[in-house]
Design an enzyme around this catalytic site. Structure first.
Site, PDB file in Angstrom:
ATOM      1  N   GLN A 256       0.834  -1.205   0.000  1.00 50.21           N
ATOM      2  CA  GLN A 256       0.000   0.000   0.000  1.00 50.21           C
ATOM      3  C   GLN A 256       0.869   1.256   0.000  1.00 50.21           C
ATOM      4  O   GLN A 256       2.082   1.193   0.204  1.00 50.21           O
ATOM      5  CB  GLN A 256      -0.908   0.018   1.226  1.00 50.21           C
ATOM      6  CG  GLN A 256      -0.161  -0.054   2.546  1.00 50.21           C
ATOM      7  CD  GLN A 256      -1.020  -0.535   3.690  1.00 50.21           C
ATOM      8  OE1 GLN A 256      -2.229  -0.556   3.618  1.00 50.21           O
ATOM      9  NE2 GLN A 256      -0.385  -0.920   4.792  1.00 50.21           N
ATOM     10  N   ASP A 382      -9.988  -5.368  12.855  1.00 52.73           N
ATOM     11  CA  ASP A 382      -9.907  -3.959  12.448  1.00 52.73           C
ATOM     12  C   ASP A 382      -9.288  -3.855  11.050  1.00 52.73           C
ATOM     13  O   ASP A 382      -8.300  -3.152  10.839  1.00 52.73           O
ATOM     14  CB  ASP A 382      -9.078  -3.181  13.473  1.00 52.73           C
ATOM     15  CG  ASP A 382      -9.199  -1.673  13.285  1.00 52.73           C
ATOM     16  OD1 ASP A 382     -10.142  -1.240  12.612  1.00 52.73           O
ATOM     17  OD2 ASP A 382      -8.341  -0.950  13.818  1.00 52.73           O
TER      18      ASP A 382
END
Length: 522
Positions: A256, A382
């Site tokens: 990312q 999460d």
């Protein structure tokens, strides 16, 4: 003495044959280089599109399809080129170097400035594909009088496929983490121009046009070198237009693009352009994520956190002194390292990832959960929102089935589940998918100013979780004994709606998410 000229002539003939063989191999090595460059440009376009536009499967699929179609067009056009084929090939190499090399910086810069970014993206992809498609047919025509046809085809495609293999390996493992997308595209543009220069200097038949093309190649190389040297400035300019606040940190990892911004009010984290938290209100999100689960199982001692590489959920967990072991599994070591070392971030997460109670594991959560054998009293999930299929699998029936096996008796799990207001079907799809795997669920939501209404699902395999809220840590800023009652109330515009289950073979959630957030942005 009579025989000496013959021997000398024989020597010269042998030298000519050796030179011709050397030139053949130079052309074949050129196939290897241009094949590597061509695939790198394709991978850069797909990765950059997934960074900027989301949904990596759709972006890679359409980029690859467009690129291959354009290569076919280039191959078809190659038979229109006549005259000195080596001259044409050198020209095309210089053009490929410029167009492919500057594709990534140009796309990053234009993303915030053009209305129809996809038009620019696919135009560049198409133009690069056409130019790359011209290369191999031209080289085969150059080699056809130098190599037997049977050997020509096998050699050209052997070098082509080996180049493609090399590109596919070094792109994610070396180029993206070490150079980033901008420098990678510029580097391979230089390689294309280098092939042009190499051929101009080694082939005597290029002498009539060598000077002009060497000048053009030199100018192209200087432009690409200048871009390579100024890559950080290019990215800073592009990100300054994308983000409203000052960019204080940016880095591309194999997984990312991480960007941190800062202004007088807050610090913000963006992953692939998507906001992950604002320091001004992240406490609302993380207190709502962690404390209902901990209150539902107040005797918990072992906790598993999946995702959450920023350490903010772990910060909330460390408020419970009875916890003896916290495992955090996050895919990206670049993320967890940043939140272990950066002083601004360790101040925000209170050095949670450095606690002796915390074990940080960098691994893919899906594979890790399947291989793990331990059981946990509380699992905090999460993950980023399910904007693509690689993340969508972490919200699937298959994943929740594995997660159920990791719960100790009486254990609970909580899942961040996107916005029940802006992505209503997405939220309830997560609820229904967990229920299909035997979880008893307690959906709830919280208002986070940076995001709006945000949803969570608290679940257990036995009974519907019932947080007691008797021993809530005293120093919380948002969550208290009365909070959960308010958070469980869903007004009509966020109430339950029918959805499909999110399975690996349909990934319904990703489709819902794209449609929900697409409608929300209109």
């Amino acid at each position: 003495m009579v025989d000496q000229p013959t021997q000398s002539g024989s020597g010269r003939g042998g030298s000519i044959a050796e030179q011709e063989s050397s030139r053949q191999w130079l052309l074949l090595l050129s196939v290897f280089v241009i094949a590597t460059c061509g695939l790198i440009y394709e991978l850069i376009a797909g990765t950059l599109a997934s960074y900027l536009l989301g949904d990596s499967v759709t972006q890679f699929s359409t980029i690859i399809g467009t690129y291959l179609f354009a290569m076919g067009v280039g191959s078809w056009l190659s038979n229109r080129l006549d005259g000195n084929l080596l001259r044409w090939f050198v020209r095309i190499e210089i053009l490929v170097g410029l167009v492919g090399g500057f594709s990534a910086p140009l796309l990053f810069v234009l993303f915030e400035y053009v209305v129809s970014f996809r038009v620019v993206l696919y135009t560049l992809v198409g133009l690069t594909g056409v130019l790359v498609g011209l290369e191999i047919p031209l080289l085969m025509r150059i080699l056809e009088h130098r190599v037997a046809f049977r050997d020509l085809v096998s050699r050209v495609f052997t070098f082509d496929y080996i180049g493609a293999l090399l590109a596919s390996l070094i792109f994610p493992l070396v180029l993206v983490p070490m150079l980033g997308l901008v420098r990678t595209s510029l580097l391979f543009g230089l390689l294309n121009v280098g092939v042009a220069v190499w051929l101009l200097l080694r082939f005597p038949e290029t002498r009539p046009f060598r000077r002009g093309l060497l000048s053009a190649a030199g100018l192209a190389a200087l432009a690409l070198l200048a871009g390579f040297a100024g890559a950080e400035r290019i990215m800073s300019f592009a990100e300054a237009a994308t983000y409203q606040s000052s960019v204080i940190y940016s880095k591309s990892t194999p997984y990312q693009r991480i960007v941190l911004t800062r202004n007088a009010r807050d610090l913000r984290l963006f992953l692939n352009g998507n906001l992950q938290f604002s320091s001004a209100d992240e406490y609302r999100y993380h207190e709502a994520l962690v404390h209902p689960a901990m209150q539902a199982n107040p005797m918990a001692t072992r906790v598993l956190v999946l995702g959450g590489g920023d350490g903010l959920a772990v910060r909330e967990l460390l408020r419970y002194p009875q916890l003896t072991n916290i495992k955090l599994v996050d895919l990206d070591p670049g993320m967890t390292r940043l939140f272990q070392e950066n002083t601004l971030l360790t101040s925000l997460n209170k050095r949670s990832l450095l606690s002796p109670k915390v074990q940080v594991i960098n691994a893919d959560a899906y594979g890790w959960v399947r291989a793990d054998t331990a059981r946990y009293d509380v699992v905090i999930v999460d993950f980023p929102d399910p904007s693509n299929y690689s993340i969508g699998k972490l919200y699937s029936t298959a994943f929740y089935r594995e997660l159920a096996r990791r719960l100790a008796p009486g254990g609970v799990v909580v899942v961040q589940s996107t916005s029940p207001f802006l992505a209503r079907r997405s939220f309830w799809c997560v609820v229904h998918t967990m229920q299909a795997e035997g979880f008893q669920t307690l959906p709830y939501h919280v208002y986070v100013p940076s995001f709006g209404e945000w949803g969570f699902v608290l679940a257990s395999l036995t009974d519907t979780p019932r947080p007691r809220t008797r021993n809530v840590p005293a120093d919380l800023r948002f969550f208290d004994a009365n909070s959960l009652r308010r958070l469980r109330d869903f007004p009509p515009d966020m109430a339950d709606v029918p959805t499909d289950l999110n399975k690996l073979n349909n990934q319904a959630l990703v489709q819902y998410f794209e449609e929900d957030w697409g409608d929300a942005g209109q």
